[in-house]
Write a protein that holds these residues in place. Structure first.
Motif, PDB file in Angstrom:
ATOM      1  N   ALA A 177       0.825  -1.212   0.000  1.00 36.12           N
ATOM      2  CA  ALA A 177       0.000   0.000   0.000  1.00 36.12           C
ATOM      3  C   ALA A 177       0.861   1.264   0.000  1.00 36.12           C
ATOM      4  CB  ALA A 177      -0.933   0.001   1.215  1.00 36.12           C
ATOM      5  N   GLU A 178       2.036   1.178   0.632  1.00 38.34           N
ATOM      6  CA  GLU A 178       2.917   2.348   0.747  1.00 38.34           C
ATOM      7  C   GLU A 178       3.986   2.387  -0.335  1.00 38.34           C
ATOM      8  OE1 GLU A 178       4.404   2.132   4.729  1.00 38.34           O
ATOM      9  OE2 GLU A 178       2.527   2.859   5.628  1.00 38.34           O
ATOM     10  N   ALA A 179       4.033   1.358  -1.189  1.00 40.58           N
ATOM     11  CA  ALA A 179       5.048   1.329  -2.251  1.00 40.58           C
ATOM     12  C   ALA A 179       4.784   2.438  -3.267  1.00 40.58           C
ATOM     13  CB  ALA A 179       5.033  -0.035  -2.946  1.00 40.58           C
ATOM     14  N   ASP A 180       5.844   3.056  -3.729  1.00 45.91           N
ATOM     15  CA  ASP A 180       5.727   4.134  -4.711  1.00 45.91           C
ATOM     16  C   ASP A 180       5.240   3.546  -6.037  1.00 45.91           C
ATOM     17  OD1 ASP A 180       6.043   6.191  -6.539  1.00 45.91           O
ATOM     18  OD2 ASP A 180       7.990   6.834  -5.752  1.00 45.91           O
ATOM     19  N   ALA A 187       2.253  -2.811  -7.885  1.00 48.01           N
ATOM     20  CA  ALA A 187       1.982  -2.897  -6.440  1.00 48.01           C
ATOM     21  C   ALA A 187       0.534  -3.290  -6.178  1.00 48.01           C
ATOM     22  CB  ALA A 187       2.313  -1.573  -5.766  1.00 48.01           C
ATOM     23  N   ALA A 188      -0.410  -2.700  -6.897  1.00 48.27           N
ATOM     24  CA  ALA A 188      -1.823  -2.996  -6.658  1.00 48.27           C
ATOM     25  C   ALA A 188      -2.158  -4.459  -6.972  1.00 48.27           C
ATOM     26  CB  ALA A 188      -2.704  -2.042  -7.468  1.00 48.27           C
ATOM     27  N   PRO A 189      -1.773  -4.990  -8.145  1.00 46.89           N
ATOM     28  CA  PRO A 189      -2.055  -6.410  -8.412  1.00 46.89           C
ATOM     29  C   PRO A 189      -1.396  -7.344  -7.409  1.00 46.89           C
ATOM     30  CG  PRO A 189      -1.482  -5.276 -10.447  1.00 46.89           C
ATOM     31  CD  PRO A 189      -1.205  -4.325  -9.334  1.00 46.89           C
ATOM     32  N   LEU A 220      -7.244  -1.597  -0.825  1.00 47.42           N
ATOM     33  CA  LEU A 220      -7.936  -0.490  -1.493  1.00 47.42           C
ATOM     34  C   LEU A 220      -7.027   0.731  -1.608  1.00 47.42           C
ATOM     35  CD1 LEU A 220     -11.422  -0.936   0.187  1.00 47.42           C
ATOM     36  CD2 LEU A 220     -10.966  -1.080  -2.275  1.00 47.42           C
ATOM     37  N   ASP A 221      -6.219   0.969  -0.590  1.00 47.66           N
ATOM     38  CA  ASP A 221      -5.244   2.071  -0.665  1.00 47.66           C
ATOM     39  C   ASP A 221      -4.276   1.851  -1.825  1.00 47.66           C
ATOM     40  OD1 ASP A 221      -6.255   3.508   1.459  1.00 47.66           O
ATOM     41  OD2 ASP A 221      -4.884   2.652   2.938  1.00 47.66           O
ATOM     42  N   ALA A 222      -3.803   0.612  -1.976  1.00 46.88           N
ATOM     43  CA  ALA A 222      -2.885   0.306  -3.084  1.00 46.88           C
ATOM     44  C   ALA A 222      -3.584   0.520  -4.423  1.00 46.88           C
ATOM     45  CB  ALA A 222      -2.387  -1.142  -2.957  1.00 46.88           C
TER      46      ALA A 222
END
Length: 277
Positions: A177-180, A187-189, A220-222
């Motif tokens: 979620a915090e990854a750039d 990151a989301a998948p 959801l944040d990601a």
């Protein structure tokens, strides 16, 4: 007299317990600059004593004067590196922890080596080390995921002691979620993949760890930060439905805000056509 002298020498010869006590002291002082290096230096000495003694007395084991590192010895040093990464911002601390982890694995797999293997605490420490590395180290979220997935794989094979707890899953979900998104476009998948693994393990009754509202909110944040073509709005809506339908969890404000953010990002990526939630 010779026997008395030998007995006296044995009394003052450090044992594994003494070395472990020193390692633990440095591990607890991980916020002190240089503490992880000092803890590892003591571990290096334990390994050297154990291997030298075994070479001199093949088949007997036990190390010099009973000096031989245990899983707890390695875990204490790994914890020192993890704490240094999380609290002191020690440069490349997670990488140093990973190097020691690999050595731990090799030592456990070699018949003539230390004979101890990583346990559940080892993997949890590695998850925390990489999850705490955040944007300071490349591949941090990926490496945290790899250790978590290894625990899940072993659990599926029947190694019950390797069961990740819910906090382990949340650490990895938070890392994604915090990854750039500019550096980690997938990151989301990957966050979705981790959540699905947790869901499947729980629904299959392989684990007692049940995803909660925070798990879904982190994913959801990601999704809301994703820059993948087309956006993640539809997947965010799917997650909200899954929370209610499959787990009977009422989405909180943070979940809805993140879902709205995912649809807003989708609209931007689609040039203004955001669809409908």
């Amino acid at each position: 007299a010779a026997a008395a002298a030998a007995a006296a020498a044995a009394l003052v010869r450090p044992t594994s317990h003494h070395y472990d006590a020193v390692i633990s002291s440095w591990s607890r002082a991980a916020r002190t600059r240089g503490a992880p290096q000092r803890a590892q230096h003591v571990l290096d000495r334990m390994e050297s004593l154990g291997l030298l003694s075994d070479a001199a007395r093949p088949g007997r084991g036990g190390g010099a004067g009973g000096v031989r590192p245990t899983a707890g010895s390695y875990n204490a040093v790994l914890k020192a590196w993890a704490d240094a990464e999380e609290h002191a911002g020690e440069h490349l601390a997670a990488t140093r922890a990973q190097e020691l982890f690999r050595r731990f694995q090799r030592n456990g797999g070699a018949a003539d080596a230390m004979g101890v293997c990583p346990d559940a605490d080892t993997y949890r420490i590695m998850i925390r080390a990489w999850a705490g590395a955040g944007g300071r180290q490349k591949g941090a979220a990926f490496n945290a995921t790899r250790h978590l997935m290894k625990m899940a794989e072993l659990l599926e094979k029947g190694v019950e002691d390797m069961e990740p707890d819910l906090e382990d899953w949340k650490l990895v979900l938070k890392a994604w979620a915090e990854a750039d998104p500019r550096k980690n476009k997938h990151a989301a998948p990957r966050s979705l993949y981790v959540l699905r693994r947790l869901e499947n393990l729980y629904l299959s009754r392989i684990t007692d760890a049940r995803p909660d509202a925070e798990c879904f909110r982190l994913v959801l944040d990601a999704l809301s930060r994703s820059r993948l073509e087309g956006g993640m709005g539809p997947k965010a809506s799917d997650l909200l439905r899954k929370m209610d339908d499959d787990f009977h969890i009422v989405p909180d404000t943070g979940c809805y805000e993140a879902a709205v953010g995912a649809w807003s990002q989708s609209a931007v990526l689609r040039g203004g056509d955001g669809g409908s939630a």
